[in-house]
Design a protein around this motif. Structure first.
Motif, short mmCIF file in Angstrom:
data_model
loop_
_atom_site.label_atom_id
_atom_site.label_comp_id
_atom_site.label_asym_id
_atom_site.label_seq_id
_atom_site.Cartn_x
_atom_site.Cartn_y
_atom_site.Cartn_z
N ILE A 119 0.84 -1.20 0.00
CA ILE A 119 0.00 0.00 0.00
C ILE A 119 0.87 1.25 0.00
CG2 ILE A 119 -1.63 1.36 1.39
CD1 ILE A 119 -2.88 -1.39 2.21
N TYR A 120 1.90 1.26 0.84
CA TYR A 120 2.79 2.42 0.88
C TYR A 120 3.46 2.66 -0.48
CZ TYR A 120 2.38 2.21 5.99
OH TYR A 120 1.91 2.20 7.28
N MET A 121 3.95 1.60 -1.08
CA MET A 121 4.61 1.74 -2.38
C MET A 121 3.63 2.16 -3.46
SD MET A 121 7.71 1.41 -1.65
CE MET A 121 8.37 1.50 -3.30
N SER A 122 2.40 1.67 -3.38
CA SER A 122 1.38 2.08 -4.35
C SER A 122 1.06 3.56 -4.21
CB SER A 122 0.10 1.26 -4.16
OG SER A 122 0.34 -0.10 -4.41
N ILE A 123 1.04 4.03 -2.99
CA ILE A 123 0.81 5.46 -2.75
C ILE A 123 1.95 6.29 -3.36
CG2 ILE A 123 0.67 7.25 -0.95
CD1 ILE A 123 -1.89 5.61 -1.18
N ALA A 124 3.18 5.81 -3.22
CA ALA A 124 4.32 6.50 -3.84
C ALA A 124 4.17 6.54 -5.36
CB ALA A 124 5.63 5.82 -3.45
N ASN A 125 3.74 5.43 -5.94
CA ASN A 125 3.53 5.39 -7.39
C ASN A 125 2.39 6.32 -7.82
OD1 ASN A 125 5.61 3.61 -7.90
ND2 ASN A 125 4.32 1.82 -7.58
N LEU A 126 1.36 6.39 -7.02
CA LEU A 126 0.26 7.32 -7.29
C LEU A 126 0.78 8.76 -7.28
CD1 LEU A 126 -2.80 7.81 -7.67
CD2 LEU A 126 -2.97 7.90 -5.18
N GLY A 127 1.61 9.07 -6.28
CA GLY A 127 2.22 10.40 -6.22
C GLY A 127 3.08 10.69 -7.44
N ALA A 128 3.85 9.69 -7.89
CA ALA A 128 4.70 9.88 -9.07
C ALA A 128 3.85 10.15 -10.32
CB ALA A 128 5.58 8.65 -9.28
N SER A 129 2.77 9.42 -10.46
CA SER A 129 1.88 9.64 -11.61
C SER A 129 1.28 11.04 -11.56
CB SER A 129 0.76 8.60 -11.63
OG SER A 129 1.29 7.31 -11.81
N LEU A 130 0.84 11.43 -10.37
CA LEU A 130 0.25 12.76 -10.22
C LEU A 130 1.30 13.85 -10.44
CD1 LEU A 130 -2.29 14.38 -9.66
CD2 LEU A 130 -1.70 14.30 -7.24
N GLY A 131 2.52 13.62 -9.98
CA GLY A 131 3.60 14.59 -10.19
C GLY A 131 3.85 14.84 -11.67
N SER A 132 3.88 13.77 -12.46
CA SER A 132 4.04 13.93 -13.91
C SER A 132 2.86 14.68 -14.51
CB SER A 132 4.18 12.56 -14.58
OG SER A 132 5.38 11.94 -14.17
N GLU A 133 1.66 14.37 -14.01
CA GLU A 133 0.45 15.05 -14.48
C GLU A 133 0.51 16.55 -14.15
OE1 GLU A 133 -3.44 15.93 -15.87
OE2 GLU A 133 -2.16 14.21 -16.27
N VAL A 134 0.92 16.87 -12.94
CA VAL A 134 1.01 18.27 -12.54
C VAL A 134 2.01 19.01 -13.44
CG1 VAL A 134 1.78 19.85 -10.70
CG2 VAL A 134 0.31 17.90 -10.15
N TYR A 135 3.15 18.40 -13.70
CA TYR A 135 4.12 19.04 -14.59
C TYR A 135 3.50 19.28 -15.96
CZ TYR A 135 7.90 20.21 -17.61
OH TYR A 135 8.67 20.86 -18.54
N GLY A 136 2.81 18.27 -16.48
CA GLY A 136 2.18 18.42 -17.78
C GLY A 136 1.19 19.57 -17.82
N ARG A 137 0.49 19.79 -16.73
CA ARG A 137 -0.51 20.86 -16.68
C ARG A 137 0.11 22.25 -16.53
NH1 ARG A 137 -5.83 19.35 -16.36
NH2 ARG A 137 -6.15 17.14 -15.98
N VAL A 138 1.28 22.35 -15.89
CA VAL A 138 1.87 23.68 -15.67
C VAL A 138 3.00 24.01 -16.63
CG1 VAL A 138 1.25 23.64 -13.21
CG2 VAL A 138 3.55 22.95 -13.91
N ALA A 139 3.50 23.03 -17.37
CA ALA A 139 4.70 23.23 -18.20
C ALA A 139 4.55 24.37 -19.20
CB ALA A 139 5.05 21.93 -18.92
N ASP A 140 3.40 24.48 -19.84
CA ASP A 140 3.22 25.52 -20.85
C ASP A 140 3.02 26.90 -20.24
OD1 ASP A 140 3.45 23.66 -22.85
OD2 ASP A 140 1.28 23.37 -23.08
N LYS A 141 2.72 26.95 -18.97
CA LYS A 141 2.42 28.23 -18.32
C LYS A 141 3.59 28.73 -17.46
CE LYS A 141 -2.35 26.66 -17.87
NZ LYS A 141 -2.22 25.25 -18.17
N THR A 142 4.64 27.93 -17.33
CA THR A 142 5.74 28.27 -16.43
C THR A 142 7.08 28.13 -17.14
OG1 THR A 142 5.75 25.99 -15.64
CG2 THR A 142 4.52 27.59 -14.32
N SER A 143 8.07 28.80 -16.59
CA SER A 143 9.44 28.69 -17.11
C SER A 143 10.15 27.52 -16.42
CB SER A 143 10.20 29.99 -16.84
OG SER A 143 10.42 30.13 -15.44
#
Length: 191
Positions: free
Chosen positions: A135-159
């Motif tokens: 469960i702990y490792m799955s939560i880390a993987n969920l965070g990693a997926s969300l982190g990539s998603e967050v970058y994808g959403r802000v990349a065009d708007k940020t330097s």
């Protein structure tokens, strides 16, 4: 338990930072710092292997000083590195500088992960340890997926400077949550 929720938050946030960095750094390396795709791949492979070797060597230090203390040392190093990279944009044309900085980033990944894993393992109850750790490792993987998603959403708007700064801020939040990890809350838990 409270300690389990703290570990879940730590695993999630560490995954978030890692996922954000995994999306950001290859693009920065190739589009900004002048790496070719094979050069970046070679750097990630070499420094990732070296980071894994260093992480293996940390085992005795984690046993001696505790996973929390080691993580409380590693996270500030990661955060300082990220903020330094963001603050030194004027050196980004220096090939040696960016290669060293990107090498350090890749090297720190496995080292940080070993300390995070030790925090999680220390509180796993023997009767359900495999399930709890998954469960702990799955939560880390969920965070990693969300982190990539967050970058994808802000990349065009940020330097790139803003992106490295945001990654550092996420690391600071992770450090704050690590400070809530308390050894005495679970018998046998590592401090």
């Amino acid at each position: 338990s409270r300690i389990s929720l703290v570990v879940i938050a730590i695993m999630f946030l560490d995954g978030l930072v890692g996922g954000y960095g995994s999306a950001l750094t290859p693009l920065a390396a190739i589009n900004l710092f002048g790496f070719t795709t094979p050069e970046w791949s070679n750097l990630v492979a070499t420094m990732g292997l070296l980071g894994a070797i260093v992480a293996l060597g940390l085992g005795p230090l984690i046993d001696r000083f505790g996973a929390k203390r080691m993580q409380s040392f590693i996270i500030p190093v990661v955060v300082a590195h990220t903020f330094l990279l963001a603050a030194t944009q004027h050196y980004w044309q220096d090939t040696l500088y960016v290669r060293v900085m990107m090498s350090i980033w890749v090297l720190l990944g496995p080292i940080s992960m070993v300390c995070i894993i030790a925090l999680a393992m220390a509180i796993c109850a023997p009767q359900v340890s495999a399930t709890q750790f998954v469960i702990y490792m799955s939560i880390a993987n969920l965070g990693a997926s969300l982190g990539s998603e967050v970058y994808g959403r802000v990349a065009d708007k940020t330097s790139f400077v803003e992106n490295f700064t945001l990654m550092g801020v996420m690391g600071l939040v992770t450090l704050i949550v690590v400070l809530f990890y308390r050894r005495h809350e679970y018998p046998g838990a590592d401090g």
